[in-house]
Motif scaffolding. Structure first.
Motif, PDB file in Angstrom:
ATOM      1  N   VAL A 110      -8.230  -0.974   5.927  1.00  0.00           N
ATOM      2  CA  VAL A 110      -7.328  -2.100   6.199  1.00  0.00           C
ATOM      3  C   VAL A 110      -6.106  -1.976   5.285  1.00  0.00           C
ATOM      4  N   PRO A 111      -4.989  -2.639   5.632  1.00  0.00           N
ATOM      5  CA  PRO A 111      -3.775  -2.488   4.805  1.00  0.00           C
ATOM      6  C   PRO A 111      -4.016  -2.767   3.316  1.00  0.00           C
ATOM      7  N   GLU A 112      -4.910  -3.698   3.015  1.00  0.00           N
ATOM      8  CA  GLU A 112      -5.178  -4.024   1.597  1.00  0.00           C
ATOM      9  C   GLU A 112      -5.976  -2.897   0.936  1.00  0.00           C
ATOM     10  N   ALA A 113      -6.742  -2.162   1.718  1.00  0.00           N
ATOM     11  CA  ALA A 113      -7.554  -1.080   1.164  1.00  0.00           C
ATOM     12  C   ALA A 113      -7.662   0.067   2.173  1.00  0.00           C
TER      13      ALA A 113
ATOM     14  N   ASN B 283      -2.637   5.235   4.194  1.00  0.00           N
ATOM     15  CA  ASN B 283      -2.005   4.531   3.080  1.00  0.00           C
ATOM     16  C   ASN B 283      -0.499   4.750   3.069  1.00  0.00           C
TER      17      ASN B 283
ATOM     18  N   VAL C  29       1.077   2.494   5.581  1.00  0.00           N
ATOM     19  CA  VAL C  29       1.056   1.112   5.086  1.00  0.00           C
ATOM     20  C   VAL C  29       2.179   0.888   4.071  1.00  0.00           C
ATOM     21  N   GLN C  30       2.373   1.870   3.194  1.00  0.00           N
ATOM     22  CA  GLN C  30       3.421   1.752   2.172  1.00  0.00           C
ATOM     23  C   GLN C  30       4.817   1.700   2.810  1.00  0.00           C
TER      24      GLN C  30
ATOM     25  N   ARG D 280       5.311  -1.653   4.316  1.00  0.00           N
ATOM     26  CA  ARG D 280       5.516  -2.633   3.247  1.00  0.00           C
ATOM     27  C   ARG D 280       6.955  -2.577   2.741  1.00  0.00           C
TER      28      ARG D 280
ATOM     29  N   SER E   1      -2.841  -4.493  12.472  1.00  0.00           N
ATOM     30  CA  SER E   1      -3.508  -3.230  12.149  1.00  0.00           C
ATOM     31  C   SER E   1      -4.930  -3.236  12.679  1.00  0.00           C
TER      32      SER E   1
ATOM     33  N   ASP F 203      -8.648  -1.147  12.151  1.00  0.00           N
ATOM     34  CA  ASP F 203      -9.428  -0.173  11.392  1.00  0.00           C
ATOM     35  C   ASP F 203     -10.319   0.627  12.340  1.00  0.00           C
TER      36      ASP F 203
END
Lengths: 136, 146
Positions: free
Chosen positions: B49-52, B59, B62-63, B66, B74, B76
């Motif tokens: 997930v975006p948080e992890a 990743n 996601v960055q 952001r 999103s 998974d």
């Protein structure tokens, strides 16, 4: 007399019984596996590539030593001329379809025309670190 | 004889049954993906997930999102095996992550990175009415120069 540095790649290469890749014999820098050689040969012949780099990045991931699961390829070819990035990537993906279906899990692609390659700094950054999702 | 015939028919029945259910789940997955990418401006199929994020390539995407402050949906793929395979079939693209903008497959991590670096991503986002945060971040500086 045995030269261990040379002995290893040849032996590991022959063990798989695949076609012997000229590049691998020429450079003798590491021990490329059969998949790496197949990828290199396919890109070189089908795309008539001016430059090919196949980097096995599997060691960065949670896989056994010597695994061939994660690759980065750099391809410089006239055939990319006039093609948008997504189509260049699709060309490479299609070419390596069999490999992607039989064990190659990650494929990072740098696809440039000779002109773009010459104008670039020719430095290829390594892929981002693994975060453990593989193998689940 | 009868027994052989029955076994034969039974196996036929089983195979066709399995095929239908497989085809059904494929169609259902395709429909689910289709709906998802068409009802959201930006969708990211990723590992974790975006948080992890659970993969370096996911990743990286996601960055990038952001940095541009893109609102996105999103999914998974590690939590849904049907989607994990289904999305590859849907876009005819063999790897994860995958980014969709306005229902259209845009690319994976490599392409997103390049689009980010070339400024193309800002343009693509603009087309769907999303203003990249990188634009707003540079605007005041330009005014200061004046």
């Amino acid at each position: 007399m045995i030269i261990p540095m040379l002995n290893n790649p040849i032996r590991s290469h022959l063990r798989y019984g695949g076609t012997v890749c000229l590049h691998c014999i020429r450079t003798m820098t590491s021990a490329p596996g059969p998949v790496e050689c197949t990828i290199r040969n396919k890109l070189q012949s089908t795309l008539e590539a001016r430059h090919v780099d196949v980097i096995n990045e599997s060691y960065m991931h949670n896989v056994p030593k010597g695994a061939e699961t994660h690759f980065k390829v750099v391809v410089v070819s006239d055939k990319f001329d006039g093609l948008p990035l997504i189509k260049r990537h699709r060309l490479v993906n299609d070419l390596l379809k069999d490999e992607l279906q039989s064990g190659v899990h990650a494929l990072s692609i740098v696809a440039k025309t000779p002109q773009q390659w010459n104008e670039s700094d020719k430095v290829i950054e390594s892929s981002p670190n693994c975060r453990g999702g593989f193998g689940k | 004889m009868n027994c052989i015939l029955r076994r034969h028919l039974l196996s036929l029945y089983n195979t066709s049954g399995r095929l239908t259910s497989r085809a059904f789940s494929d169609a259902a997955t395709k429909e689910k993906i289709d709906k998802l990418v068409k009802t959201n401006k930006v969708v990211v199929f990723m590992k974790g997930v975006p948080e992890a994020p659970r993969c370096g390539f996911s990743n990286a995407v996601v960055q990038i999102m952001r940095m541009h402050a893109v609102p996105y949906e999103s999914l998974d793929v590690l939590s849904d095996e049907n989607i994990r395979q289904g999305i590859k079939d849907y876009s005819n693209w063999p790897t994860i992550p995958q980014v969709f903008i306005n229902g259209e497959f845009v690319g994976g991590c490599d392409i997103m990175l390049q689009m980010h670096q070339s400024g193309e991503l800002v343009e693509e986002l603009k087309k769907v009415g999303i203003k990249s945060a990188l634009l707003t971040a540079t605007e005041p500086k330009e005014e200061e120069k004046k």
